[in-house]
Motif scaffolding. Structure first.
Motif, PDB file in Angstrom:
ATOM      1  N   TYR A 109       0.838  -1.205   0.000  1.00 43.73           N
ATOM      2  CA  TYR A 109       0.000   0.000   0.000  1.00 43.73           C
ATOM      3  C   TYR A 109       0.875   1.257   0.000  1.00 43.73           C
ATOM      4  CZ  TYR A 109      -3.796   3.152   1.372  1.00 43.73           C
ATOM      5  OH  TYR A 109      -4.723   4.168   1.422  1.00 43.73           O
ATOM      6  N   TYR A 110       1.874   1.278   0.874  1.00 41.50           N
ATOM      7  CA  TYR A 110       2.739   2.450   0.973  1.00 41.50           C
ATOM      8  C   TYR A 110       3.670   2.587  -0.229  1.00 41.50           C
ATOM      9  CZ  TYR A 110       1.062   4.108   5.388  1.00 41.50           C
ATOM     10  OH  TYR A 110       0.268   4.637   6.360  1.00 41.50           O
ATOM     11  N   GLN A 111       4.004   1.508  -0.889  1.00 38.98           N
ATOM     12  CA  GLN A 111       4.776   1.615  -2.136  1.00 38.98           C
ATOM     13  C   GLN A 111       3.953   2.324  -3.201  1.00 38.98           C
ATOM     14  OE1 GLN A 111       5.778  -2.541  -2.621  1.00 38.98           O
ATOM     15  NE2 GLN A 111       7.860  -2.236  -1.840  1.00 38.98           N
ATOM     16  N   ARG A 112       2.668   1.985  -3.308  1.00 38.43           N
ATOM     17  CA  ARG A 112       1.791   2.663  -4.274  1.00 38.43           C
ATOM     18  C   ARG A 112       1.623   4.141  -3.899  1.00 38.43           C
ATOM     19  NH1 ARG A 112      -1.136  -1.966  -3.334  1.00 38.43           N
ATOM     20  NH2 ARG A 112      -2.751  -0.811  -2.231  1.00 38.43           N
ATOM     21  N   LEU A 113       1.455   4.410  -2.618  1.00 41.66           N
ATOM     22  CA  LEU A 113       1.299   5.782  -2.143  1.00 41.66           C
ATOM     23  C   LEU A 113       2.555   6.600  -2.432  1.00 41.66           C
ATOM     24  CD1 LEU A 113      -0.626   7.611  -0.382  1.00 41.66           C
ATOM     25  CD2 LEU A 113       0.728   6.877   1.561  1.00 41.66           C
ATOM     26  N   HIS A 114       3.705   6.022  -2.157  1.00 50.13           N
ATOM     27  CA  HIS A 114       4.987   6.692  -2.394  1.00 50.13           C
ATOM     28  C   HIS A 114       5.205   6.927  -3.896  1.00 50.13           C
ATOM     29  CE1 HIS A 114       9.014   7.989  -1.436  1.00 50.13           C
ATOM     30  NE2 HIS A 114       9.550   7.049  -2.193  1.00 50.13           N
ATOM     31  N   ALA A 115       4.852   5.958  -4.716  1.00 48.13           N
ATOM     32  CA  ALA A 115       5.002   6.094  -6.167  1.00 48.13           C
ATOM     33  C   ALA A 115       4.119   7.208  -6.723  1.00 48.13           C
ATOM     34  CB  ALA A 115       4.675   4.775  -6.864  1.00 48.13           C
ATOM     35  N   ALA A 116       2.988   7.461  -6.077  1.00 45.64           N
ATOM     36  CA  ALA A 116       2.089   8.522  -6.524  1.00 45.64           C
ATOM     37  C   ALA A 116       2.580   9.909  -6.097  1.00 45.64           C
ATOM     38  CB  ALA A 116       0.678   8.278  -5.979  1.00 45.64           C
ATOM     39  N   GLY A 117       3.615   9.957  -5.266  1.00 45.73           N
ATOM     40  CA  GLY A 117       4.177  11.233  -4.857  1.00 45.73           C
ATOM     41  C   GLY A 117       3.538  11.840  -3.626  1.00 45.73           C
ATOM     42  N   ALA A 118       2.662  11.119  -2.964  1.00 48.81           N
ATOM     43  CA  ALA A 118       2.015  11.638  -1.754  1.00 48.81           C
ATOM     44  C   ALA A 118       2.882  11.322  -0.532  1.00 48.81           C
ATOM     45  CB  ALA A 118       0.635  11.009  -1.583  1.00 48.81           C
ATOM     46  N   VAL A 119       2.924  12.250   0.400  1.00 50.15           N
ATOM     47  CA  VAL A 119       3.640  12.044   1.655  1.00 50.15           C
ATOM     48  C   VAL A 119       2.623  11.536   2.681  1.00 50.15           C
ATOM     49  CG1 VAL A 119       4.928  13.162   3.518  1.00 50.15           C
ATOM     50  CG2 VAL A 119       5.297  13.856   1.135  1.00 50.15           C
ATOM     51  N   THR A 130       5.213   0.444  11.870  1.00 51.93           N
ATOM     52  CA  THR A 130       6.274   1.355  11.451  1.00 51.93           C
ATOM     53  C   THR A 130       7.236   0.688  10.473  1.00 51.93           C
ATOM     54  OG1 THR A 130       6.108   2.419  13.596  1.00 51.93           O
ATOM     55  CG2 THR A 130       8.047   2.926  12.295  1.00 51.93           C
ATOM     56  N   PHE A 131       7.588  -0.545  10.740  1.00 49.63           N
ATOM     57  CA  PHE A 131       8.579  -1.227   9.895  1.00 49.63           C
ATOM     58  C   PHE A 131       8.115  -1.401   8.451  1.00 49.63           C
ATOM     59  CE2 PHE A 131      10.506  -5.113   8.179  1.00 49.63           C
ATOM     60  CZ  PHE A 131      11.805  -4.639   8.038  1.00 49.63           C
ATOM     61  N   PRO A 132       6.898  -1.893   8.183  1.00 50.42           N
ATOM     62  CA  PRO A 132       6.516  -2.025   6.769  1.00 50.42           C
ATOM     63  C   PRO A 132       6.398  -0.680   6.047  1.00 50.42           C
ATOM     64  CG  PRO A 132       4.697  -2.663   8.189  1.00 50.42           C
ATOM     65  CD  PRO A 132       5.886  -2.466   9.069  1.00 50.42           C
ATOM     66  N   ILE A 133       6.064   0.379   6.778  1.00 50.84           N
ATOM     67  CA  ILE A 133       6.033   1.710   6.165  1.00 50.84           C
ATOM     68  C   ILE A 133       7.453   2.109   5.771  1.00 50.84           C
ATOM     69  CG2 ILE A 133       5.545   4.152   6.543  1.00 50.84           C
ATOM     70  CD1 ILE A 133       3.331   3.240   8.518  1.00 50.84           C
ATOM     71  N   PHE A 134       8.369   1.927   6.706  1.00 47.88           N
ATOM     72  CA  PHE A 134       9.773   2.243   6.435  1.00 47.88           C
ATOM     73  C   PHE A 134      10.301   1.397   5.288  1.00 47.88           C
ATOM     74  CE2 PHE A 134      14.332   1.760   7.219  1.00 47.88           C
ATOM     75  CZ  PHE A 134      14.711   3.087   7.248  1.00 47.88           C
ATOM     76  N   ARG A 135       9.953   0.113   5.291  1.00 48.16           N
ATOM     77  CA  ARG A 135      10.413  -0.789   4.232  1.00 48.16           C
ATOM     78  C   ARG A 135       9.905  -0.330   2.869  1.00 48.16           C
ATOM     79  NH1 ARG A 135       8.791  -7.044   4.558  1.00 48.16           N
ATOM     80  NH2 ARG A 135       6.764  -6.056   4.611  1.00 48.16           N
ATOM     81  N   ALA A 136       8.667   0.166   2.813  1.00 43.36           N
ATOM     82  CA  ALA A 136       8.087   0.600   1.539  1.00 43.36           C
ATOM     83  C   ALA A 136       8.753   1.863   1.021  1.00 43.36           C
ATOM     84  CB  ALA A 136       6.590   0.844   1.709  1.00 43.36           C
TER      85      ALA A 136
END
Length: 195
Positions: A109-119, A130-136
């Motif tokens: 989910y956070y990889q898609r969010l990060h790819a879209a340019g949203a913080v 926290t860890f999976p967010i950091f990993r993404a």
């Protein structure tokens, strides 16, 4: 800048007790397109052992944050005029009793969010999110070796033995920070965990 085309009516214009509660009464926008800051909920507390209940955090923060004002009372700055802020909902978690699958769902989910340019600004859940967010977010900095290490460590970092309070140490052990140090923006995004 709450002029997102799919946002519809600005929730801040109505009384605080009306409408579907969103983080800080921002528009609910289920897509990430056109969003500068995405407010995300992760209703998960499967990584905790003796204090369940953090899964209710995102919903209750949405309810409580309806009392927030648009303009900061000291600086007189309206952050909603500076960027497009939206509540993008909760991370969909279909298998809440399978901790490794939840971690993978959050990362994807956070990889898609990060790819879209949203913080992202995240409200959780327990510390394990926290860890999976950091990993993404920092995962793009990882070497190929890091992924094989993660797979090798999966049996060791099981649901029962997963340390939830050391995401930076865990990411370092898995190699996600060995090749390059994450940018400050990546670290802030990864650790903007509210609860």
């Amino acid at each position: 800048m709450n002029d997102h085309p799919t946002a519809g009516r600005d929730p801040k214009l109505g009384p605080r007790y009306t409408g579907i509660p969103t983080f800080m009464r921002t528009p609910y926008v289920p897509s990430f397109e056109g969003v500068d800051i995405a407010l995300v909920g992760i209703p998960f507390d499967g990584g905790t052992t003796n204090r369940p209940g953090a899964r209710h955090g995102p919903r209750e923060i949405r309810n409580s944050s309806s009392l927030m004002r648009s303009i900061h009372h000291v600086t007189r700055v309206n952050p909603y005029e500076l960027c497009r802020v939206a509540d993008v909902g909760d991370v969909p978690l279909d298998r809440v009793f399978e901790v490794d699958m939840v971690m993978d769902d959050i990362t994807a989910y956070y990889q898609r969010l990060h790819a879209a340019g949203a913080v992202p600004l995240t409200a959780g859940g327990d510390h394990s999110i926290t860890f999976p967010i950091f990993r993404a977010i920092a995962g793009t900095l990882a070497s190929l070796r890091a992924h094989s290490k993660w797979k090798a460590l999966r049996p060791v970092i099981s649901a029962k033995r997963r340390p939830s309070t050391a995401p930076v140490c865990r990411s370092r052990a898995l190699g996600t920070t060995t090749t390059t140090t994450p940018s400050p923006a990546a670290v802030v995004s990864a650790f903007a965990t509210v609860v």
